[in-house]
Design a protein around this motif. Structure first.
Motif, short mmCIF file in Angstrom:
data_model
loop_
_atom_site.label_atom_id
_atom_site.label_comp_id
_atom_site.label_asym_id
_atom_site.label_seq_id
_atom_site.Cartn_x
_atom_site.Cartn_y
_atom_site.Cartn_z
N ILE A 1 -9.71 -25.12 -46.86
CA ILE A 1 -8.95 -25.59 -45.71
C ILE A 1 -7.64 -24.82 -45.51
N THR B 1 -8.69 -19.80 -30.45
CA THR B 1 -7.90 -20.55 -31.41
C THR B 1 -7.73 -19.71 -32.67
N ARG C 1 -8.06 -20.87 -35.73
CA ARG C 1 -9.02 -21.28 -36.75
C ARG C 1 -9.84 -22.45 -36.23
N PRO D 1 -11.47 -25.93 -36.57
CA PRO D 1 -11.20 -27.08 -37.44
C PRO D 1 -12.38 -27.42 -38.33
N ARG D 2 -12.12 -27.82 -39.55
CA ARG D 2 -13.14 -28.24 -40.50
C ARG D 2 -13.20 -29.76 -40.55
#
Length: 454
Positions: A184, A423, A425, A427-428
């Motif tokens: 993350i 973006t 990254r 999102p996880r």
């Protein structure tokens, strides 16, 4: 309380905690019957299909007899109906065998890909049997539990409030020879630190989420930095995209060996050196079914329904895991007498549905031939809207976006709006997993599985 205490510790003491927890897991996984069961798996791995099926049939019959005698749910309802995740969440105790005391079992809390966590219980022998399957898989890839590994993990090993000046996004588990890498914190500014840590540690192999390995591989490619060579890359927990496989193999000069399984211990599928995915017959019974419940033909995509043969503490029979796959029509050249899984289609909830084309699975081929995109994600917000998130590489241009949109349109048709957004990254989920496709559609949409246009 434990998490707050861990987060408050200095990093050296967090490494000690990771090692202590690793030693605890090592005992759970590799003690007792582990070595004997691993020898058994190696002796039976290349049995002819008919002999493997006979062994599976014996285990299956024993399990059904055990469940109807000792597991309240199956004692009351029989073993022919499907088992649903919501049934387990609503009445967990009914699925635990009365031959075990709850305090003697190992609880495991799954994060829930769709946001609905699930608790499962294992007995010690089940845990050790399943990790014997994992070691068999490692050995097939040319590595073992004693080799140094870099592991991308969804565990919160790095506190979210870690000082921005401390670019240490990993912890050491000395008990398992592992460099635990956070999934993350893989932002562009942090990737050089990940690379340096990996190069210092010099693992024999990487394991864990393919999306995390891919992000690191793309950093090496974009930066021109030389990546360390690996014996193997072992991917699991997410659907492996072909673009990810190619990038990981090329960057680290290695082979990717994919694996499919569940926290519920319902199956164990693993890739062999010939590049085919095998469903191990002694780990579980695999059914692939059409929407009407009949068996899908070889080559036909269907819903995966599993009966695990390992965990007697909490056996689950005809369990609908929510995934799709298809059997291959022909056996593998490697000589393993096990069914071959031709393709894992992903979760039922990961299909895009359009009025024009119906259900569409495995959309990752839209990335073929596309350059300068680090990663992307498709989210279906409604029948009329697909939101497409893109993490652009430094050389990304409007031509790259146009090529991506053209490929995607060829799959989804012209009748649905595409909204693109860039973006830094993707999102996880809470456990660090990456989902390439997310569907927000209500379950009332007809589920007729994958469109033939796939």
């Amino acid at each position: 309380m434990v998490t707050r205490l861990y987060n408050s510790l200095p990093i050296p003491l967090q490494n000690v905690c990771a090692t202590v927890q690793g030693a605890r897991l090592h005992h759970w996984r590799y003690g007792g019957i582990f070595q004997g069961y691993l020898r058994f798996l190696k002796c039976t791995e290349f049995l002819p299909y008919e002999q493997s099926c006979a062994l599976q049939k014996d285990l299956h019959e024993q399990l059904l007899q055990f469940a109807t005698t000792h597991v309240p749910h199956y004692r009351n309802n029989g073993t022919t109906a499907f088992t649903m995740k919501d049934q387990i969440r609503e009445c967990l105790g009914a699925f635990i065998s009365d031959t075990f005391r709850r305090r003697d079992l190992i609880p495991w809390h799954t994060s829930g890909t769709t946001g609905k966590p699930l608790t499962v219980y294992y007995d010690r022998d089940a845990m050790r049997k399943m990790w014997a399957f994992v070691e068999l898989y490692r050995n097939t890839a040319g590595v073992s539990m004693t080799d140094r590994r870099g592991q991308f993990t969804g565990r919160m090993i790095v506190p979210p409030n870690q000082s921005s000046g401390r670019r240490i996004f990993w912890r050491h588990d000395l008990a398992n020879h592992a460099l635990l890498l956070s999934t993350i914190h893989l932002s562009p500014e942090n990737l050089p630190y990940y690379a340096a840590a990996l190069e210092r540690f010099r693992p024999a192999y990487l394991s864990g989420y393919p999306s995390a390995m891919y992000v690191l591989a793309d950093y090496y490619r974009q930066s021109g930095r030389r990546a360390p060579g690996l014996v193997a890359a072992l991917t699991s927990a997410e659907t492996l995209l072909e673009t990810q496989r190619r990038a990981i193999e090329a960057t680290f000069a290695t082979r990717v060996f994919d694996q499919y399984g569940q926290a519920e211990m319902q199956s164990f599928w693993y890739e062999c050196p010939a590049g085919r995915m095998h469903a191990h017959l002694l780990a579980g019974v695999t059914e692939i079914l059409r929407p009407d419940g009949t068996p899908a033909a070889p080559g036909e995509m269907g819903e995966v329904v599993l009966t695990g043969l390992v965990n007697c503490a909490m056996p689950l029979i005809r369990y609908r895991v929510g995934d799709t796959a298809r059997f291959a029509a022909e056996p593998c050249s490697c000589g393993r007498g096990m069914p071959v899984i031709e393709e894992i289609g992903g979760r039922l909830d990961d299909f895009v549905y359009t009025r024009e084309r119906g259900f569409l699975g495995r959309l990752d081929p839209v990335l073929k031939g596309i350059h300068n995109i680090v990663e992307s994600q498709i989210e279906q917000e409604s029948l009329d809207l697909l939101r497409v998130r893109i993490v652009p590489a430094p050389k990304f241009t409007s031509e790259d976006l146009h090529a991506f949109e053209t490929n995607l349109r060829a799959r989804v048709g012209r009748g649905i709006h595409l909204e693109f957004e860039c973006t830094e990254r993707i999102p996880r989920s809470a456990n660090g997993k990456f989902r390439f496709v997310i569907s927000r559609l209500e379950r009332s949409v007809p589920r007729s599985f994958v469109s033939s246009r796939d």
